[in-house]
Design a protein around this motif. Structure first.
Motif, PDB file in Angstrom:
ATOM      1  N   PRO A  42       1.075  -1.117   0.008  1.00  0.00           N
ATOM      2  CA  PRO A  42       0.013   0.103   0.196  1.00  0.00           C
ATOM      3  C   PRO A  42       0.810   1.025  -0.229  1.00  0.00           C
ATOM      4  CG  PRO A  42       0.396  -0.934   1.887  1.00  0.00           C
ATOM      5  CD  PRO A  42       0.919  -1.886   1.038  1.00  0.00           C
ATOM      6  N   ALA A  43       0.583   2.123  -0.681  1.00  0.00           N
ATOM      7  CA  ALA A  43       0.907   3.535  -0.617  1.00  0.00           C
ATOM      8  C   ALA A  43       0.261   4.478   0.235  1.00  0.00           C
ATOM      9  CB  ALA A  43       1.770   4.206  -2.110  1.00  0.00           C
ATOM     10  N   ASP A  44       1.130   5.389   0.847  1.00  0.00           N
ATOM     11  CA  ASP A  44       0.135   6.245   2.040  1.00  0.00           C
ATOM     12  C   ASP A  44       0.022   7.485   1.308  1.00  0.00           C
ATOM     13  OD1 ASP A  44      -0.106   7.652   4.068  1.00  0.00           O
ATOM     14  OD2 ASP A  44       1.199   6.351   5.187  1.00  0.00           O
ATOM     15  N   GLU A  45      -0.727   7.436   0.813  1.00  0.00           N
ATOM     16  CA  GLU A  45      -1.181   8.517   0.323  1.00  0.00           C
ATOM     17  C   GLU A  45      -1.632   9.567   0.897  1.00  0.00           C
ATOM     18  OE1 GLU A  45      -4.791   6.744  -1.892  1.00  0.00           O
ATOM     19  OE2 GLU A  45      -3.568   5.638  -3.246  1.00  0.00           O
ATOM     20  N   ARG A  46      -1.736  10.156   2.142  1.00  0.00           N
ATOM     21  CA  ARG A  46      -2.208  10.189   2.896  1.00  0.00           C
ATOM     22  C   ARG A  46      -0.679  11.193   3.326  1.00  0.00           C
ATOM     23  NH1 ARG A  46      -5.006   7.110   7.536  1.00  0.00           N
ATOM     24  NH2 ARG A  46      -3.279   6.224   6.622  1.00  0.00           N
ATOM     25  N   ASP A  47       0.075  10.598   3.366  1.00  0.00           N
ATOM     26  CA  ASP A  47       1.735  11.917   4.054  1.00  0.00           C
ATOM     27  C   ASP A  47       2.790  11.541   2.571  1.00  0.00           C
ATOM     28  OD1 ASP A  47       4.103  12.277   5.023  1.00  0.00           O
ATOM     29  OD2 ASP A  47       3.678  11.664   6.259  1.00  0.00           O
ATOM     30  N   PRO A  48       2.370  12.426   1.147  1.00  0.00           N
ATOM     31  CA  PRO A  48       3.709  12.112  -0.242  1.00  0.00           C
ATOM     32  C   PRO A  48       4.463  11.746   0.494  1.00  0.00           C
ATOM     33  CG  PRO A  48       2.195  14.265   0.192  1.00  0.00           C
ATOM     34  CD  PRO A  48       1.471  13.129   1.117  1.00  0.00           C
ATOM     35  N   VAL A  49       5.434  12.466   1.797  1.00  0.00           N
ATOM     36  CA  VAL A  49       7.109  13.090   1.641  1.00  0.00           C
ATOM     37  C   VAL A  49       6.892  11.521   2.563  1.00  0.00           C
ATOM     38  CG1 VAL A  49       8.103  13.959   3.473  1.00  0.00           C
ATOM     39  CG2 VAL A  49       6.128  14.944   2.774  1.00  0.00           C
ATOM     40  N   LEU A  50       5.968  10.933   3.540  1.00  0.00           N
ATOM     41  CA  LEU A  50       6.820   9.796   4.063  1.00  0.00           C
ATOM     42  C   LEU A  50       6.552   8.991   3.056  1.00  0.00           C
ATOM     43  CD1 LEU A  50       7.177   7.611   6.207  1.00  0.00           C
ATOM     44  CD2 LEU A  50       4.262   7.885   6.820  1.00  0.00           C
ATOM     45  N   GLN A  51       6.050   8.462   1.942  1.00  0.00           N
ATOM     46  CA  GLN A  51       6.044   7.561   1.033  1.00  0.00           C
ATOM     47  C   GLN A  51       7.396   7.699   0.121  1.00  0.00           C
ATOM     48  OE1 GLN A  51       4.551   4.454   0.285  1.00  0.00           O
ATOM     49  NE2 GLN A  51       5.179   4.158  -1.001  1.00  0.00           N
ATOM     50  N   GLN A  52       7.761   9.447  -0.048  1.00  0.00           N
ATOM     51  CA  GLN A  52       9.153   9.151  -1.066  1.00  0.00           C
ATOM     52  C   GLN A  52       9.809   8.572  -0.176  1.00  0.00           C
ATOM     53  OE1 GLN A  52       8.451  13.049  -3.519  1.00  0.00           O
ATOM     54  NE2 GLN A  52      11.043  13.067  -3.234  1.00  0.00           N
ATOM     55  N   TRP A 591      19.202  12.675   2.443  1.00  0.00           N
ATOM     56  CA  TRP A 591      19.025  14.360   1.394  1.00  0.00           C
ATOM     57  C   TRP A 591      17.119  13.855   0.393  1.00  0.00           C
ATOM     58  CZ3 TRP A 591      18.945  18.069   5.342  1.00  0.00           C
ATOM     59  CH2 TRP A 591      18.459  19.113   4.710  1.00  0.00           C
ATOM     60  N   LEU A 592      16.489  14.405   1.411  1.00  0.00           N
ATOM     61  CA  LEU A 592      15.107  14.210  -0.014  1.00  0.00           C
ATOM     62  C   LEU A 592      14.689  15.960  -0.694  1.00  0.00           C
ATOM     63  CD1 LEU A 592      12.383  12.971   2.603  1.00  0.00           C
ATOM     64  CD2 LEU A 592      13.854  11.046   1.070  1.00  0.00           C
ATOM     65  N   GLY A 593      15.741  16.710   0.265  1.00  0.00           N
ATOM     66  CA  GLY A 593      15.381  18.229  -0.633  1.00  0.00           C
ATOM     67  C   GLY A 593      14.033  18.685  -0.252  1.00  0.00           C
ATOM     68  N   GLU A 594      13.139  19.167  -1.261  1.00  0.00           N
ATOM     69  CA  GLU A 594      12.057  19.577  -0.916  1.00  0.00           C
ATOM     70  C   GLU A 594      11.249  18.899  -1.620  1.00  0.00           C
ATOM     71  OE1 GLU A 594       9.512  24.206  -1.573  1.00  0.00           O
ATOM     72  OE2 GLU A 594      11.592  23.910  -2.438  1.00  0.00           O
ATOM     73  N   VAL A 595      10.202  18.461  -0.661  1.00  0.00           N
ATOM     74  CA  VAL A 595       8.898  18.043  -1.223  1.00  0.00           C
ATOM     75  C   VAL A 595       7.364  18.383  -0.872  1.00  0.00           C
ATOM     76  CG1 VAL A 595       7.843  15.718  -1.398  1.00  0.00           C
ATOM     77  CG2 VAL A 595      10.377  16.094  -0.850  1.00  0.00           C
ATOM     78  N   GLU A 596       6.522  18.975  -1.728  1.00  0.00           N
ATOM     79  CA  GLU A 596       5.438  19.423  -1.458  1.00  0.00           C
ATOM     80  C   GLU A 596       5.372  20.405  -0.177  1.00  0.00           C
ATOM     81  OE1 GLU A 596       2.311  17.725  -1.955  1.00  0.00           O
ATOM     82  OE2 GLU A 596       3.389  16.136  -3.371  1.00  0.00           O
ATOM     83  N   GLY A 597       6.581  21.076  -0.418  1.00  0.00           N
ATOM     84  CA  GLY A 597       6.263  22.831   0.054  1.00  0.00           C
ATOM     85  C   GLY A 597       7.552  22.182   1.533  1.00  0.00           C
TER      86      GLY A 597
END
Length: 788
Positions: A42-52, A591-597
């Motif tokens: 399952p993809a955690d669609e409620r938290d795209p940063v966590l999924q990424q 390092w994820l950088g900038e994700v979803e603001g």
């Protein structure tokens, strides 16, 4: 007749389109099934940063193949590694060797030299705050005159107090790997190993890459054994697990699909003693499979290999509709027109399709993309097979083309001797005994939602992965901290606060260390504080640097010039600049950088003890922007939550099916549903008595069992009391075929499919045995039993 003929021609057009589309998919487009196991999660669609963050961690290792070539003697290990490399050298276009030598190390040290004064290790920073000036003067003298005083990076004037060297040594401590003789070296378990890392140019989930890489690695391993027979080769990589899963699934497609088909062909031949019913049944199943594949590809743009494995079990259900028609055709008056026979059977056929689709659609309510694909694939396959039976079978089968075979003749005779449920003492005792068995078994049933129980990789791959992880002290990609902030600077500050929380756990041995970008790029506040500390403790007038100048016979101008030189090497280090250097290559995935603001990073843990997970989770609480991520625990939690949720869905589906059937069967509706309900409860009891732990996939199988089992109830109740043995024969053939298909699924090496198959195997067999007990004979039609 005219309408039936037009439907048959229209369906012929649809089938031609399906055949053409499948030919284009396999021959023209050259599709390959997806083998990425993550696509089933399952993809955690409620938290795209966590999924990424999870995707980022996994992707960083996905294309790598890590190999340790070891021997008791370093020279032997080197010769064995040379043999391994030489075998793979011609295939650099597919598997490229990652060279890491002294030049690379010198490169990253040079890139950090302009910031050296700001890069102070934790131990040195503590000593700067606590130790007197004389300590630092003596330390510098020891570095100058003692060859064994520690590592020296550059000229003495560049780092007289060894702060940058200490910081670099601290960073090197984040991995046990060291350069040695132009190789990467690690030792452990009485052996010395050469570390070889390769980058896969193609996707690790590409079947073409898997088929090419595995023979190459096997050949390289063979070359090592010939060069140094005592050498050990440890390999790890996503491509190895993906290839193992692909081989297993491909073999299961043949075992389950071909085995089911052969079983159905044999059963059909023994029943009807003719190739025509066999051919028609195969055609209906084939069209169902082709139709499901085409529509799923149009809907999803991909098809997973496990979907095809699960779809192979569709054979055991899709043939029910053809068997139902053929058995009634066999038992009907030869003069009866097949089209009129179909119209009489159509209500029952329609209800069986509806019940089965309700069962399959229960799978589509889960958050697992793979299960949704399986549900849609199977439901579509049933619809296409059902349409084939309705449109073509009446035109192709007449009353004189079927003859009862030996299996049909012998099985028909059992119908009169099969026990029926009644109010007699024997029935009551039997029901009480089965009820007691159900209570006993269900009371022993335990649950296990741990995703690791679904691990299906070969033991040798798991063993190598664990051993390599211990030798390399590699962090887990599924347990880590996710740190967020409004800016990159805030993220680094929050990482530093988290590391202070984790220091006691390192002392206790719960973890060995932490990997974070703030280890390499301190926050600007920390850099400023360290520069001020160095200025105050080391560079101030009359301080340790001036004392060092006197001790070595230099004039005061030397101290002034050296201090100025160290201040020049104090340029602020920024995260963007660091990520462009070669020093960042092993750590860029953190390092994820900038994700979803918002900005985000990952803090990974080395040498984590599994028992320490609760303490690690607690360490991140009440820290702004810090989140403990346990993907294993998270997915296991999702499995448990949806196991409970799907249990309620199963109960709801029973209510829906009951209401759908009520208008047609009225007072006999409970007789249609009760056999499947009883079989489901007894199946759970058998799981408990056999020591099986209940999982989501057992519950999903019970959902499908509802669709399959109600078919049998419908078959038997459609002509209950009319004396026809056609439904009895249809149920027997259908159940036997379903047991064949799902029974073979129980042999799957994939634990989820095996759990599913075992449940279906036991449940279908029980429905087969129980459903006839709920029918009424012709004589009982007007005098129903007490329990009715």
């Amino acid at each position: 007749m005219i309408l039936q003929r037009r439907l048959a021609l229209l369906w012929m057009l649809v089938v031609c389109l399906l055949v053409g589309h499948n030919a284009w998919l396999w021959l023209g487009k050259g599709i390959t099934p997806d083998t990425d196991i993550l696509a089933l999660l399952p993809a955690d669609e409620r938290d795209p940063v966590l999924q990424q963050s999870f995707t980022h961690m996994v992707d960083s290792a996905q294309q790598r193949v890590v190999v340790l070539v070891g021997a008791k003697d370093w020279l032997d290990a080197g010769r064995a590694a040379d043999a391994f490399q030489a075998t793979l050298a011609p295939h650099a276009g597919l598997l490229a060797f990652d060279a890491m030598g002294d030049e690379a190390q010198a490169g990253w040290l040079a890139s950090l030299q302009p910031h050296a004064t700001l890069l102070v290790g934790a131990l040195d920073e503590k000593q700067l705050r606590e130790q007197p000036a004389r300590y630092w003067t003596d330390s510098a003298l020891a570095r100058l005159y003692n060859a064994f005083s520690g590592p020296k990076l550059g000229a003495f004037r560049d780092d007289p107090f060894g702060l940058f060297a200490g910081w670099a040594q601290e960073r090197a401590g984040e991995t046990p790997v060291r350069p040695r003789d132009g190789r990467l070296f690690v030792a452990g378990e009485g052996r010395e190993y050469v570390l070889l890392t390769y980058t896969l140019r193609d996707s690790a989930f590409s079947l073409r890459a898997q088929q090419a890489v595995l023979p190459m690695l096997d050949a390289a391993t063979g070359a090592v054994q010939r060069a140094v027979p005592s050498a050990e080769v440890i390999k790890a990589g996503v491509v190895l697990h993906a290839a193992a899963a692909g081989r297993q699934a491909s073999g299961e497609i043949h075992t389950i699909g071909v085995g089911s088909m052969l079983g159905i062909v044999l059963l059909t031949w023994l029943t009807f003693r003719s190739f025509k019913p066999v051919g028609l049944t195969v055609v209906a199943i084939g069209i169902g499979f082709l139709g499901a594949l085409s529509v799923c590809w149009l809907l999803f743009g991909r098809i997973h290999l496990l979907t095809l494995v699960f779809g192979a079990s569709l054979i055991g259900v899709a043939q029910d509709y053809g068997i139902y028609f053929l058995c009634h055709r066999l038992g009907a008056d030869p003069a009866l027109d097949s089209h009129r026979l179909l119209r009489r059977l159509l209500p029952g056929l329609g209800l069986t399709l509806l019940a089965a689709v309700i069962g399959y659609m229960g799978l589509a309510l889960t958050p697992f993309p793979g299960l949704r694909h399986m549900a849609v694939f199977s439901a579509l396959g049933l619809v296409f097979a059902w349409m084939t039976v309705v449109c073509w079978f009446p035109a192709l089968i007449d009353g004189r083309s079927l003859t009862a075979g030996p299996l049909a003749r012998r099985y028909r005779g059992l119908v009169t001797r099969w026990p029926r449920l009644s109010g007699g003492p024997v029935s009551l005792v039997l029901v009480a005994a089965l009820g007691g068995l159900a209570v006993l078994g269900c009371s022993r049933l335990q649950v296990d939602d741990d995703i690791r129980s679904l691990q299906s990789s070969p033991p040798e791959l798991i063993r190598d992965q664990v051993k390599l992880g211990k030798l390399l002290d590699a962090p887990s990609p599924v347990q880590y901290y996710l740190v967020r902030g409004s800016s990159a600077e805030q993220v680094l500050e929050r990482e530093e606060a988290l590391k202070r929380r984790l220091d006691p756990l390192i002392v206790q041995g719960d973890i060995k260390g932490v990997q974070a970008l703030s280890n390499w790029v301190p926050s600007q506040a920390t850099q400023a504080a360290r520069l001020a500390l160095v200025e105050d403790k080391l560079l101030a007038a009359g301080g340790p640097l001036a004392g060092l100048a006197r001790e070595i016979g230099e004039d005061p101008e030397w101290a002034t010039a050296t201090a100025a030189h160290l201040r020049v090497a104090a340029a602020p280090l920024k995260i963007d600049a660091f990520l462009k250097t070669t020093a960042a290559d092993p750590w860029r995935h953190l390092w994820l950088g900038e994700v979803e603001g918002e900005h985000a990073s990952i803090v990974a843990l080395r040498g984590m003890r599994y028992a320490a997970i609760p303490a690690l989770a607690q360490a991140g609480t009440n820290l702004p922007g810090v989140q403990w991520v346990d993907k294993v625990g998270g997915i296991s939690s999702v499995l448990g939550r949806y196991r409970a949720y799907m249990g309620w869905v199963v109960l709801g589906a029973y209510a829906v099916v009951f209401l759908v059937l009520l208008p047609r069967y009225r007072g006999r509706t409970w007789r249609v549903v009760a056999p499947t309900a009883a079989a489901s409860i007894l199946t759970l009891a058998l799981l408990g008595l056999s020591g099986q732990n209940l999982q989501l996939f057992h519950v999903l199988a019970l959902m499908l069992l509802l669709g399959v089992g109600v078919d049998y109830g419908i078959f038997l109740q459609e002509e209950s009391g009319h004396g026809s043995d056609a439904p009895w024969l249809a149920v027997g053939l259908s159940a036997a075929s379903t047991i064949l298909s799902f029974g073979l699924l129980a042999l799957s090496g994939t634990p989820a499919l095996r759990a599913f198959g075992l449940t279906m195997l036991a449940g279908t067999a029980l429905v087969w045995l129980v459903a006839p007990c709920f029918t009424v004979t012709k004589e009982e039609t007007h005098a129903m039993p007490v329990l009715a």
